[in-house]
Design a protein around this motif. Structure first.
Motif, short mmCIF file in Angstrom:
data_model
loop_
_atom_site.label_atom_id
_atom_site.label_comp_id
_atom_site.label_asym_id
_atom_site.label_seq_id
_atom_site.Cartn_x
_atom_site.Cartn_y
_atom_site.Cartn_z
N GLN A 75 0.90 -1.08 0.04
CA GLN A 75 -0.04 0.04 -0.09
C GLN A 75 1.03 1.20 -0.01
O GLN A 75 1.45 1.51 1.01
N PHE A 76 1.00 1.72 -1.12
CA PHE A 76 2.16 3.02 -1.27
C PHE A 76 1.22 4.36 -0.79
O PHE A 76 0.09 4.54 -1.26
N SER A 135 14.17 -1.91 9.81
CA SER A 135 14.51 -2.69 11.05
C SER A 135 15.38 -3.84 10.68
O SER A 135 16.24 -4.27 11.56
N ASN A 136 15.07 -4.72 9.59
CA ASN A 136 16.16 -5.73 9.49
C ASN A 136 17.52 -5.66 9.19
O ASN A 136 18.49 -6.13 9.80
N SER A 176 11.75 11.47 9.08
CA SER A 176 10.91 11.12 10.07
C SER A 176 10.77 9.78 10.25
O SER A 176 10.63 9.23 11.73
N PHE A 177 10.50 9.01 9.26
CA PHE A 177 10.14 7.61 9.35
C PHE A 177 11.36 6.75 9.77
O PHE A 177 11.05 6.15 10.76
N LYS A 205 4.42 1.97 4.18
CA LYS A 205 5.11 2.34 5.67
C LYS A 205 5.60 0.98 6.42
O LYS A 205 6.53 0.79 6.87
N HIS A 206 4.60 0.23 6.16
CA HIS A 206 4.79 -1.04 7.09
C HIS A 206 5.82 -2.04 6.60
O HIS A 206 6.53 -2.54 7.35
N LYS A 207 5.92 -2.05 5.27
CA LYS A 207 6.79 -3.21 4.75
C LYS A 207 8.03 -2.48 4.56
O LYS A 207 9.06 -3.20 4.93
N LEU A 208 8.18 -1.26 4.32
CA LEU A 208 9.59 -0.39 4.31
C LEU A 208 10.17 -0.62 5.82
O LEU A 208 11.48 -0.60 6.12
#
Ligand code: ADP
Length: 292
Positions: free
Chosen positions: A122-123, A174-175, A130-131, A166-169
């Protein structure tokens, strides 16, 4: 010599056929082009087996996630109790072990979704600065426990817009940060920086560490499933080698690329790019072809 292959996949329905067509140049010993060869491979059965394997992993991982979430809640509740030091130590190692199991199950679920083409994106437009700042805050405890200092090298601008899920990135970033902490040394550093690529609609993010490094013969295979370099297995026993595979798929689905530069026993830098223009985002989310 057969070099510079191009690959294309085709499917037919009724009866179902999945074909992969590989076109390659044929070059003679003097380096002149002799012609081309096309190889058509029937992948119908291979893809059906892959699908049933992914479905099996997905169901098993789903079934494991529910009891694991219950266990996680149980351990977390116990950490708030008034326990003796010995009891608290047991509770904390139970909590850590359960967290690792939850992460493993989540990785397996993500891989199953990637391979079935069900890893939906979901783009939206986000501010990358800030992300990343928010992800760094979430990582602070982990870094502290590992005795690794985290740094953020921001670009000169106040905001940097990219188009992202956002969630996927956040899984991808984090990885990379978790690895930079996990494969580091005590008193080491991990530095994340963002730079805008001049005259191109891309930004580059790098995650640099002062850790164990990567043997050069392993560097290319790190992004394939389950691959772990020997020095990493020795340094950190936990891990199943899915993080970078998932990360690469996420970056590619954003229209970017990912690579690594490393020096053994000195440290590694992972780089990835992200598009600043929505038109550069690929429309299909087929899993990337494994490269060796
Ligand atoms: P895992 O950490 O579970 O092994 P990943 O897919 O995240 O899985 O990483 C795959 C492998 O890449 C690791 O096992 C390790 O060999 C190597 N690797 C990844 N990040 C780093 C790093 N920052 N420093 C050294 N090696 C790394």
């Amino acid at each position: 010599d057969v070099t510079g292959s191009q690959v294309a996949d085709f499917s037919f329905e009724d009866p179902k056929y999945d074909l992969r067509i590989t076109t390659s140049k044929i070059i003679d010993s003097n380096g002149s082009l002799l012609g081309f060869v096309k190889i058509i491979r029937d992948r119908t059965r291979e893809l059906a087996i892959l699908k049933s394997k992914s479905e099996f992993i997905e169901i098993a991982a789903h079934q494991l996630r529910t009891p694991l979430t219950g266990m996680l809640w149980g351990w977390e509740t116990l950490t708030k109790e008034n326990l003796t030091d010995d009891q608290m130590e047991i509770v904390k190692s139970g909590l850590e072990a359960t967290k690792i199991a939850v992460e493993t199950v989540n990785d397996l679920l993500d891989v199953a979704k990637i391979e079935e083409g069900k890893f939906d994106f979901q783009f939206e437009e986000i501010d990358l600065i800030s992300f990343i700042g928010e992800i760094l805050e979430e990582m602070a405890d982990l870094a502290k426990q590992a005795n690794v200092k985290l740094f953020f090298q921001k670009p000169e601008v106040k905001e940097l817009k990219v188009v992202a899920d956002k969630h996927k990135l956040s899984i991808a970033v984090s990885n990379l940060l978790t690895n930079a902490i996990k494969y580091n040394v005590a008193n080491g550093q991990a530095i994340i920086s963002i730079t805008k690529i001049a005259d191109q609609p891309f930004v580059q993010v790098s995650v640099k560490d002062t850790g164990i490094g990567i043997p050069s013969e392993d560097a290319k295979r790190l992004f394939t499933k389950f691959y772990r370099a020997e020095n990493a297995v020795k340094a950190v026993t936990e891990g199943i080698g899915l993080g970078l595979y998932i990360t690469k798929n996420i970056v590619k689905s954003h229209g970017g690329d990912i690579w690594v530069e490393s020096e053994l026993n000195r440290g590694s830098t992972f780089y990835f790019t992200l598009a600043t223009d929505q038109r550069l985002i690929p429309s299909n989310t087929a899993p990337i072809v494994e490269e060796y």
